[in-house]
Design an enzyme around this catalytic site. Structure first.
Site, PDB file in Angstrom:
ATOM      1  CE  LYS A  45     -10.746   2.948   4.114  1.00 17.75           C
ATOM      2  NZ  LYS A  45      -9.339   2.724   3.731  1.00 17.75           N
ATOM      3  CD  GLU A  97     -12.112   1.818  -0.499  1.00 19.74           C
ATOM      4  OE1 GLU A  97     -12.620   0.869   0.138  1.00 19.74           O
ATOM      5  OE2 GLU A  97     -10.878   1.991  -0.601  1.00 19.74           O
ATOM      6  CD  GLU A 107      -2.928  -0.631   2.528  1.00 19.00           C
ATOM      7  OE1 GLU A 107      -2.896   0.493   3.089  1.00 19.00           O
ATOM      8  OE2 GLU A 107      -3.623  -1.571   2.949  1.00 19.00           O
ATOM      9  CD  GLU A 160      -7.999   6.596   6.372  1.00 17.81           C
ATOM     10  OE1 GLU A 160      -8.306   5.503   5.852  1.00 17.81           O
ATOM     11  OE2 GLU A 160      -6.837   6.913   6.641  1.00 17.81           O
TER      12      GLU A 160
END
Length: 469
Positions: free
Chosen positions: A322, A319, A265, A328
Protein backbone atom coordinates in the site's frame (compact mmCIF):
# COMPACT_ATOMS: atom_id res chain seq x y z
CA UNK A 1 -27.11 -19.53 52.12
CA UNK A 2 -27.97 -23.25 51.57
CA UNK A 3 -26.73 -25.21 48.58
CA UNK A 4 -30.08 -24.97 46.70
CA UNK A 5 -30.23 -21.22 47.16
CA UNK A 6 -26.61 -20.88 46.13
CA UNK A 7 -27.32 -22.92 43.01
CA UNK A 8 -30.32 -20.75 42.12
CA UNK A 9 -28.30 -17.58 42.77
CA UNK A 10 -25.48 -18.83 40.54
CA UNK A 11 -27.99 -19.64 37.80
CA UNK A 12 -29.42 -16.12 37.99
CA UNK A 13 -25.94 -14.62 37.76
CA UNK A 14 -25.22 -16.79 34.73
CA UNK A 15 -28.49 -15.72 33.10
CA UNK A 16 -27.67 -12.04 33.61
CA UNK A 17 -24.19 -12.65 32.23
CA UNK A 18 -25.64 -14.22 29.09
CA UNK A 19 -28.26 -11.50 28.70
CA UNK A 20 -25.63 -8.78 29.06
CA UNK A 21 -23.97 -10.09 25.90
CA UNK A 22 -27.20 -10.63 23.97
CA UNK A 23 -28.79 -8.66 21.15
CA UNK A 24 -25.59 -6.96 20.12
CA UNK A 25 -24.26 -5.73 16.82
CA UNK A 26 -22.12 -7.59 14.31
CA UNK A 27 -18.38 -7.56 13.62
CA UNK A 28 -16.83 -8.20 10.22
CA UNK A 29 -13.44 -7.55 8.67
CA UNK A 30 -12.07 -6.01 5.48
CA UNK A 31 -9.93 -8.38 3.43
CA UNK A 32 -7.58 -6.14 1.47
CA UNK A 33 -4.94 -7.72 -0.77
CA UNK A 34 -2.52 -4.92 -1.71
CA UNK A 35 0.44 -7.11 -0.78
CA UNK A 36 2.73 -9.76 -2.26
CA UNK A 37 3.10 -11.99 0.79
CA UNK A 38 -0.44 -12.95 1.84
CA UNK A 39 -1.67 -16.51 2.41
CA UNK A 40 -3.91 -18.20 -0.14
CA UNK A 41 -7.62 -17.46 -0.14
CA UNK A 42 -8.30 -20.97 1.17
CA UNK A 43 -6.05 -20.36 4.18
CA UNK A 44 -7.68 -16.98 4.75
CA UNK A 45 -11.13 -18.57 4.96
CA UNK A 46 -9.82 -21.07 7.52
CA UNK A 47 -8.35 -18.16 9.50
CA UNK A 48 -11.64 -16.26 9.46
CA UNK A 49 -13.56 -19.28 10.72
CA UNK A 50 -11.00 -20.07 13.41
CA UNK A 51 -11.42 -16.55 14.79
CA UNK A 52 -15.21 -16.59 14.70
CA UNK A 53 -15.32 -13.90 11.99
CA UNK A 54 -18.39 -14.61 9.87
CA UNK A 55 -18.54 -11.45 7.76
CA UNK A 56 -15.95 -10.21 5.29
CA UNK A 57 -15.79 -7.31 2.86
CA UNK A 58 -13.54 -7.46 -0.18
CA UNK A 59 -12.44 -4.68 -2.52
CA UNK A 60 -13.23 -6.47 -5.77
CA UNK A 61 -14.88 -9.73 -6.79
CA UNK A 62 -11.85 -11.97 -7.23
CA UNK A 63 -12.91 -15.45 -8.41
CA UNK A 64 -10.37 -17.31 -6.23
CA UNK A 65 -11.59 -15.49 -3.12
CA UNK A 66 -15.29 -15.96 -3.89
CA UNK A 67 -14.82 -19.66 -4.68
CA UNK A 68 -12.90 -20.20 -1.44
CA UNK A 69 -15.72 -18.58 0.56
CA UNK A 70 -18.32 -20.99 -0.87
CA UNK A 71 -20.19 -23.02 1.78
CA UNK A 72 -18.05 -21.43 4.52
CA UNK A 73 -20.88 -19.74 6.42
CA UNK A 74 -19.06 -16.41 5.96
CA UNK A 75 -21.24 -13.62 4.57
CA UNK A 76 -19.59 -11.49 1.90
CA UNK A 77 -19.75 -7.90 0.68
CA UNK A 78 -18.19 -7.47 -2.75
CA UNK A 79 -17.09 -4.23 -4.35
CA UNK A 80 -17.68 -2.70 -7.75
CA UNK A 81 -14.46 -0.63 -8.08
CA UNK A 82 -14.59 3.10 -8.80
CA UNK A 83 -13.00 2.58 -12.22
CA UNK A 84 -16.05 0.57 -13.31
CA UNK A 85 -18.64 3.15 -12.24
CA UNK A 86 -18.67 4.93 -15.59
CA UNK A 87 -19.32 1.77 -17.59
CA UNK A 88 -21.94 0.57 -15.10
CA UNK A 89 -23.73 3.91 -15.26
CA UNK A 90 -23.64 4.29 -19.03
CA UNK A 91 -24.51 0.74 -20.08
CA UNK A 92 -27.11 -1.49 -18.43
CA UNK A 93 -25.63 -4.40 -20.33
CA UNK A 94 -22.31 -3.90 -18.55
CA UNK A 95 -24.04 -3.82 -15.15
CA UNK A 96 -25.97 -6.98 -15.99
CA UNK A 97 -22.82 -8.77 -17.11
CA UNK A 98 -20.90 -7.68 -13.99
CA UNK A 99 -23.62 -8.96 -11.66
CA UNK A 100 -23.89 -12.23 -13.60
CA UNK A 101 -20.13 -12.88 -13.49
CA UNK A 102 -19.40 -11.62 -9.96
CA UNK A 103 -22.55 -12.25 -7.95
CA UNK A 104 -25.07 -14.59 -9.60
CA UNK A 105 -22.34 -17.04 -10.61
CA UNK A 106 -21.39 -17.63 -6.95
CA UNK A 107 -24.57 -17.03 -4.97
CA UNK A 108 -25.98 -18.72 -2.88
CA UNK A 109 -23.04 -21.11 -2.29
CA UNK A 110 -21.01 -18.00 -1.56
CA UNK A 111 -23.27 -15.91 0.66
CA UNK A 112 -22.95 -12.53 -1.01
CA UNK A 113 -25.15 -10.22 1.04
CA UNK A 114 -24.19 -6.80 -0.31
CA UNK A 115 -22.50 -4.92 -3.11
CA UNK A 116 -20.50 -1.81 -2.32
CA UNK A 117 -20.82 0.31 -5.46
CA UNK A 118 -17.60 2.30 -5.49
CA UNK A 119 -15.66 3.31 -2.41
CA UNK A 120 -15.34 6.87 -1.05
CA UNK A 121 -16.32 8.11 -4.50
CA UNK A 122 -16.46 11.77 -3.49
CA UNK A 123 -12.72 11.88 -2.84
CA UNK A 124 -11.86 9.93 -5.99
CA UNK A 125 -9.53 12.09 -8.10
CA UNK A 126 -11.03 10.65 -11.30
CA UNK A 127 -14.30 12.57 -10.82
CA UNK A 128 -16.59 9.54 -10.72
CA UNK A 129 -19.25 11.08 -8.47
CA UNK A 130 -21.64 11.81 -11.35
CA UNK A 131 -21.74 8.11 -12.24
CA UNK A 132 -22.58 6.82 -8.76
CA UNK A 133 -26.38 7.02 -8.64
CA UNK A 134 -26.97 5.73 -12.21
CA UNK A 135 -24.53 2.87 -11.51
CA UNK A 136 -26.40 1.93 -8.32
CA UNK A 137 -29.71 1.81 -10.19
CA UNK A 138 -28.28 -0.25 -13.03
CA UNK A 139 -26.66 -2.74 -10.64
CA UNK A 140 -29.97 -2.98 -8.79
CA UNK A 141 -31.74 -3.60 -12.08
CA UNK A 142 -29.32 -6.46 -12.74
CA UNK A 143 -30.10 -7.97 -9.32
CA UNK A 144 -33.81 -7.80 -10.18
CA UNK A 145 -33.11 -9.61 -13.46
CA UNK A 146 -31.50 -12.47 -11.53
CA UNK A 147 -34.12 -12.29 -8.74
CA UNK A 148 -31.47 -11.41 -6.14
CA UNK A 149 -32.76 -7.99 -5.09
CA UNK A 150 -34.13 -9.26 -1.77
CA UNK A 151 -30.98 -11.17 -0.83
CA UNK A 152 -28.25 -8.77 -1.96
CA UNK A 153 -28.32 -5.15 -0.85
CA UNK A 154 -26.62 -2.21 -2.55
CA UNK A 155 -24.94 0.82 -1.03
CA UNK A 156 -21.79 2.93 -1.45
CA UNK A 157 -19.25 3.59 1.34
CA UNK A 158 -18.74 7.28 2.09
CA UNK A 159 -15.89 8.94 3.96
CA UNK A 160 -16.55 11.47 6.72
CA UNK A 161 -15.16 14.10 4.36
CA UNK A 162 -18.58 13.92 2.68
CA UNK A 163 -19.85 15.94 5.64
CA UNK A 164 -19.83 19.73 5.65
CA UNK A 165 -19.97 19.65 9.45
CA UNK A 166 -19.20 16.78 11.81
CA UNK A 167 -18.62 18.59 15.12
CA UNK A 168 -20.54 18.59 17.28
CA UNK A 169 -22.48 15.55 16.15
CA UNK A 170 -25.81 17.37 16.33
CA UNK A 171 -24.57 19.76 13.64
CA UNK A 172 -23.79 16.93 11.22
CA UNK A 173 -24.59 17.94 7.64
CA UNK A 174 -23.62 16.68 4.20
CA UNK A 175 -21.58 18.89 1.89
CA UNK A 176 -23.94 21.35 0.25
CA UNK A 177 -22.82 20.61 -3.31
CA UNK A 178 -23.61 16.90 -2.80
CA UNK A 179 -27.02 17.16 -1.13
CA UNK A 180 -29.31 17.50 -4.16
CA UNK A 181 -27.11 15.80 -6.72
CA UNK A 182 -26.08 12.73 -4.69
CA UNK A 183 -27.32 12.31 -1.15
CA UNK A 184 -31.03 12.89 -1.59
CA UNK A 185 -31.28 10.46 -4.52
CA UNK A 186 -28.94 7.98 -2.79
CA UNK A 187 -30.91 8.02 0.47
CA UNK A 188 -34.14 7.66 -1.48
CA UNK A 189 -32.63 4.63 -3.24
CA UNK A 190 -31.54 3.10 0.08
CA UNK A 191 -35.00 3.64 1.55
CA UNK A 192 -36.70 2.14 -1.51
CA UNK A 193 -34.47 -0.95 -1.52
CA UNK A 194 -34.30 -1.48 2.25
CA UNK A 195 -30.55 -0.91 2.33
CA UNK A 196 -28.16 0.80 4.75
CA UNK A 197 -25.81 3.73 4.28
CA UNK A 198 -22.21 2.49 4.30
CA UNK A 199 -19.81 4.77 6.16
CA UNK A 200 -16.04 4.62 6.73
CA UNK A 201 -15.20 5.96 10.18
CA UNK A 202 -11.63 6.57 11.39
CA UNK A 203 -11.20 8.23 14.80
CA UNK A 204 -7.46 7.69 14.33
CA UNK A 205 -7.20 10.33 11.61
CA UNK A 206 -9.18 12.85 13.66
CA UNK A 207 -6.98 12.18 16.70
CA UNK A 208 -3.74 12.27 14.69
CA UNK A 209 -4.59 15.70 13.31
CA UNK A 210 -5.97 17.10 16.57
CA UNK A 211 -4.09 15.30 19.35
CA UNK A 212 -3.76 18.59 21.21
CA UNK A 213 -7.54 18.90 21.57
CA UNK A 214 -8.82 15.30 21.59
CA UNK A 215 -8.30 13.01 24.56
CA UNK A 216 -6.60 9.73 23.65
CA UNK A 217 -8.93 7.84 25.99
CA UNK A 218 -11.91 9.40 24.19
CA UNK A 219 -10.51 8.23 20.84
CA UNK A 220 -9.73 4.71 22.11
CA UNK A 221 -13.13 4.08 23.76
CA UNK A 222 -11.48 3.91 27.19
CA UNK A 223 -13.08 5.22 30.37
CA UNK A 224 -13.34 9.01 30.22
CA UNK A 225 -15.75 11.69 31.47
CA UNK A 226 -17.14 12.19 27.98
CA UNK A 227 -17.96 15.22 25.88
CA UNK A 228 -21.34 16.92 25.99
CA UNK A 229 -22.78 17.93 22.64
CA UNK A 230 -23.73 21.57 23.03
CA UNK A 231 -26.43 21.20 20.39
CA UNK A 232 -28.50 18.41 21.92
CA UNK A 233 -27.09 17.90 25.42
CA UNK A 234 -26.09 14.27 24.76
CA UNK A 235 -22.89 13.02 26.37
CA UNK A 236 -20.45 11.16 24.12
CA UNK A 237 -17.99 8.70 25.60
CA UNK A 238 -16.14 7.97 22.36
CA UNK A 239 -15.12 9.74 19.18
CA UNK A 240 -16.43 6.74 17.22
CA UNK A 241 -19.97 7.31 18.49
CA UNK A 242 -19.68 11.03 17.84
CA UNK A 243 -18.59 10.47 14.25
CA UNK A 244 -21.34 7.93 13.54
CA UNK A 245 -23.98 10.21 15.06
CA UNK A 246 -22.78 13.09 12.90
CA UNK A 247 -23.83 10.99 9.89
CA UNK A 248 -27.14 10.07 11.54
CA UNK A 249 -27.72 13.79 12.16
CA UNK A 250 -26.88 14.63 8.55
CA UNK A 251 -29.45 12.09 7.34
CA UNK A 252 -31.98 13.37 9.85
CA UNK A 253 -31.53 16.90 8.52
CA UNK A 254 -32.72 15.58 5.14
CA UNK A 255 -35.67 13.71 6.74
CA UNK A 256 -34.13 10.25 6.37
CA UNK A 257 -34.25 9.09 9.98
CA UNK A 258 -35.21 5.53 9.05
CA UNK A 259 -32.04 4.44 7.24
CA UNK A 260 -29.54 2.30 9.19
CA UNK A 261 -25.78 2.71 9.04
CA UNK A 262 -23.18 0.04 8.40
CA UNK A 263 -19.63 1.03 9.32
CA UNK A 264 -17.77 -0.51 6.41
CA UNK A 265 -14.29 0.53 7.56
CA UNK A 266 -12.74 1.50 10.87
CA UNK A 267 -9.43 0.72 12.47
CA UNK A 268 -6.24 1.95 14.10
CA UNK A 269 -2.67 1.42 12.88
CA UNK A 270 -0.16 -0.48 14.99
CA UNK A 271 2.76 1.45 13.52
CA UNK A 272 3.30 4.81 11.85
CA UNK A 273 5.83 7.45 10.91
CA UNK A 274 7.22 9.70 13.63
CA UNK A 275 4.67 12.38 12.83
CA UNK A 276 1.71 9.96 12.94
CA UNK A 277 0.64 10.62 16.49
CA UNK A 278 -0.98 7.70 18.29
CA UNK A 279 0.00 4.90 15.89
CA UNK A 280 1.14 2.03 18.13
CA UNK A 281 0.38 -1.59 18.94
CA UNK A 282 -1.00 -0.66 22.36
CA UNK A 283 -3.41 1.93 20.93
CA UNK A 284 -4.49 -0.29 18.04
CA UNK A 285 -5.28 -3.12 20.46
CA UNK A 286 -7.20 -0.75 22.73
CA UNK A 287 -9.26 0.80 19.94
CA UNK A 288 -10.21 -2.38 18.12
CA UNK A 289 -10.65 -4.41 21.29
CA UNK A 290 -12.85 -1.83 22.99
CA UNK A 291 -14.82 -1.23 19.79
CA UNK A 292 -15.54 -4.94 19.37
CA UNK A 293 -16.81 -5.07 22.97
CA UNK A 294 -18.93 -1.97 22.47
CA UNK A 295 -20.51 -3.36 19.27
CA UNK A 296 -21.10 -6.96 20.39
CA UNK A 297 -22.64 -6.00 23.72
CA UNK A 298 -25.39 -4.12 21.94
CA UNK A 299 -24.79 -0.51 22.87
CA UNK A 300 -26.32 1.93 20.41
CA UNK A 301 -25.12 5.49 19.89
CA UNK A 302 -26.37 8.40 22.01
CA UNK A 303 -28.52 9.63 19.11
CA UNK A 304 -29.66 6.13 18.12
CA UNK A 305 -29.54 4.09 21.35
CA UNK A 306 -31.37 1.13 19.78
CA UNK A 307 -29.25 1.00 16.63
CA UNK A 308 -27.17 -2.18 16.80
CA UNK A 309 -24.35 -1.54 14.38
CA UNK A 310 -22.60 -3.79 11.92
CA UNK A 311 -18.93 -2.80 11.89
CA UNK A 312 -16.16 -4.00 9.57
CA UNK A 313 -12.65 -3.69 11.00
CA UNK A 314 -9.89 -2.50 8.72
CA UNK A 315 -8.07 -4.68 7.98
CA UNK A 316 -7.43 -8.40 8.14
CA UNK A 317 -3.73 -8.19 7.19
CA UNK A 318 -0.92 -5.68 7.10
CA UNK A 319 -0.55 -4.91 3.38
CA UNK A 320 3.06 -4.26 2.40
CA UNK A 321 2.37 -2.77 -1.04
CA UNK A 322 0.00 0.00 0.00
CA UNK A 323 1.35 3.45 -0.85
CA UNK A 324 1.47 6.39 1.53
CA UNK A 325 2.71 6.79 5.10
CA UNK A 326 3.79 3.82 7.23
CA UNK A 327 0.41 3.61 8.94
CA UNK A 328 -1.25 2.61 5.66
CA UNK A 329 0.69 -0.65 5.69
CA UNK A 330 0.01 -1.38 9.36
CA UNK A 331 -3.75 -1.42 9.94
CA UNK A 332 -3.79 -5.22 9.95
CA UNK A 333 -5.11 -7.44 12.72
CA UNK A 334 -2.82 -10.23 11.47
CA UNK A 335 0.62 -10.54 9.94
CA UNK A 336 0.84 -12.36 6.60
CA UNK A 337 1.98 -15.50 8.46
CA UNK A 338 -1.47 -15.48 10.16
CA UNK A 339 -0.19 -14.60 13.62
CA UNK A 340 -1.97 -11.80 15.47
CA UNK A 341 -0.44 -8.33 15.56
CA UNK A 342 -2.03 -8.05 19.03
CA UNK A 343 -4.30 -10.31 21.00
CA UNK A 344 -7.95 -9.29 20.95
CA UNK A 345 -11.09 -11.47 20.77
CA UNK A 346 -13.64 -11.16 17.97
CA UNK A 347 -16.54 -13.01 19.57
CA UNK A 348 -18.78 -12.74 22.62
CA UNK A 349 -17.28 -15.89 24.11
CA UNK A 350 -13.82 -14.38 23.80
CA UNK A 351 -14.95 -11.15 25.45
CA UNK A 352 -16.13 -12.95 28.59
CA UNK A 353 -12.55 -13.67 29.62
CA UNK A 354 -11.01 -10.42 28.37
CA UNK A 355 -11.17 -7.23 30.48
CA UNK A 356 -11.86 -3.90 28.83
CA UNK A 357 -8.69 -1.97 27.95
CA UNK A 358 -8.86 1.23 29.95
CA UNK A 359 -5.18 2.01 29.64
CA UNK A 360 -2.48 2.41 32.22
CA UNK A 361 -2.35 6.18 32.45
CA UNK A 362 -5.45 8.27 33.01
CA UNK A 363 -5.92 11.34 30.85
CA UNK A 364 -5.53 14.70 32.61
CA UNK A 365 -8.80 15.60 34.25
CA UNK A 366 -10.09 18.62 36.09
CA UNK A 367 -13.14 18.47 38.35
CA UNK A 368 -14.45 15.46 36.47
CA UNK A 369 -14.67 17.27 33.14
CA UNK A 370 -12.68 16.68 29.98
CA UNK A 371 -10.86 19.79 28.96
CA UNK A 372 -9.35 20.70 25.66
CA UNK A 373 -5.65 19.95 25.86
CA UNK A 374 -3.54 23.02 25.26
CA UNK A 375 -1.22 23.52 22.36
CA UNK A 376 2.54 23.92 22.68
CA UNK A 377 2.07 27.50 23.83
CA UNK A 378 -0.17 26.26 26.63
CA UNK A 379 -2.95 28.65 25.67
CA UNK A 380 -6.15 28.56 23.59
CA UNK A 381 -8.81 31.08 22.64
CA UNK A 382 -12.28 30.98 21.12
CA UNK A 383 -13.10 33.31 18.21
CA UNK A 384 -16.06 34.01 15.94
CA UNK A 385 -16.25 32.21 12.62
CA UNK A 386 -16.22 34.92 9.97
CA UNK A 387 -18.01 32.54 7.56
CA UNK A 388 -21.00 32.11 9.90
CA UNK A 389 -24.25 33.92 9.18
CA UNK A 390 -24.69 37.30 10.90
CA UNK A 391 -27.84 36.00 12.61
CA UNK A 392 -25.92 33.09 14.10
CA UNK A 393 -23.15 35.36 15.35
CA UNK A 394 -25.70 37.68 16.96
CA UNK A 395 -27.53 34.79 18.62
CA UNK A 396 -24.26 33.48 20.01
CA UNK A 397 -23.25 36.94 21.23
CA UNK A 398 -26.61 37.43 22.93
CA UNK A 399 -26.37 34.05 24.65
CA UNK A 400 -22.77 34.53 25.83
CA UNK A 401 -23.45 38.00 27.26
CA UNK A 402 -26.80 36.96 28.73
CA UNK A 403 -27.58 33.46 29.93
CA UNK A 404 -23.97 32.35 29.37
CA UNK A 405 -22.67 34.80 31.99
CA UNK A 406 -19.76 36.19 30.00
CA UNK A 407 -18.36 39.57 31.09
CA UNK A 408 -19.21 41.77 28.11
CA UNK A 409 -18.54 45.17 29.73
CA UNK A 410 -15.26 45.61 27.77
CA UNK A 411 -17.20 45.67 24.47
CA UNK A 412 -19.69 48.34 25.58
CA UNK A 413 -19.37 51.87 24.07
CA UNK A 414 -16.35 53.70 25.47
CA UNK A 415 -14.73 50.55 26.86
CA UNK A 416 -11.34 49.14 25.93
CA UNK A 417 -12.56 46.53 23.41
CA UNK A 418 -15.51 48.39 21.91
CA UNK A 419 -13.43 49.21 18.81
CA UNK A 420 -13.48 47.88 16.22
CA UNK A 421 -17.25 48.10 16.46
CA UNK A 422 -18.01 44.99 14.38
CA UNK A 423 -20.17 41.99 15.11
CA UNK A 424 -17.26 39.61 14.52
CA UNK A 425 -14.95 41.41 16.95
CA UNK A 426 -17.59 41.74 19.67
CA UNK A 427 -18.74 38.13 19.24
CA UNK A 428 -15.14 36.93 19.46
CA UNK A 429 -14.64 38.76 22.74
CA UNK A 430 -17.86 37.36 24.19
CA UNK A 431 -17.27 33.84 22.92
CA UNK A 432 -13.74 33.81 24.30
CA UNK A 433 -14.78 35.19 27.68
CA UNK A 434 -17.41 32.45 27.96
CA UNK A 435 -14.89 29.80 26.80
CA UNK A 436 -12.30 30.88 29.36
CA UNK A 437 -14.87 31.04 32.18
CA UNK A 438 -15.91 27.49 31.33
CA UNK A 439 -12.29 26.46 31.76
CA UNK A 440 -11.95 25.67 28.04
CA UNK A 441 -14.19 22.63 28.42
CA UNK A 442 -14.55 20.73 25.15
CA UNK A 443 -17.75 21.86 23.40
CA UNK A 444 -17.86 25.31 25.02
CA UNK A 445 -16.47 26.98 21.89
CA UNK A 446 -19.15 26.13 19.37
CA UNK A 447 -22.21 28.45 19.49
CA UNK A 448 -24.05 26.56 16.77
CA UNK A 449 -21.02 26.56 14.46
CA UNK A 450 -20.34 30.29 14.91
CA UNK A 451 -17.04 29.81 16.78
CA UNK A 452 -13.85 27.78 16.77
CA UNK A 453 -10.64 27.37 18.81
CA UNK A 454 -7.29 29.00 17.91
CA UNK A 455 -3.87 28.65 19.50
CA UNK A 456 -2.41 32.10 18.71
CA UNK A 457 -3.67 35.07 20.72
CA UNK A 458 -6.26 36.92 18.60
CA UNK A 459 -6.22 40.69 18.36
CA UNK A 460 -8.95 43.00 17.07
CA UNK A 461 -7.55 46.50 16.69
CA UNK A 462 -5.93 47.28 20.04
CA UNK A 463 -7.95 44.61 21.85
CA UNK A 464 -6.09 41.36 22.54
CA UNK A 465 -8.40 38.59 23.73
CA UNK A 466 -7.36 37.48 27.22
CA UNK A 467 -6.46 33.96 28.34
CA UNK A 468 -7.62 32.50 31.65
CA UNK A 469 -10.72 32.85 33.83
Amino acid sequence: MDSDSLCRFSSILLLFSILSFADGGLIGVNYGRVADNLPSATKVVRLLKSQGLDRVKVYDADPAVLKSLANSGVKVTVNLPNELLSASARRKSFAFEWVQQNVAAYHPETEIEAIAVGNEVFVDTHNTTRFLIPAMYNIYGALVKYNLQNEVKISSPIALSALQNSYPSSAGAFRRELVDSVFKPMLQFLRKTGSSLMVNVYPFFAYESNAEVISLDYALLRENPGVVDAGNGLRYLSLFDAQVDAVFAAMSALKYDDIPIIVTETGWPSKGDTNEVGASVENAAAYNGNLIRRVLTGAGTPLRPKANLTVYLFALFNENKKPGPTSERNFGLFYPDETKVYDIPFTIDGLKNKPKDNGIHASPMNKGEQRISTAASGQMWCVANSMAAQEKLQLGLDYACGEGGADCHPIQPGSICYDPNTLEAHASYAFNNYFQKQGRVMGSCYFGGAAYVVTQQPRYGDCALPFGN
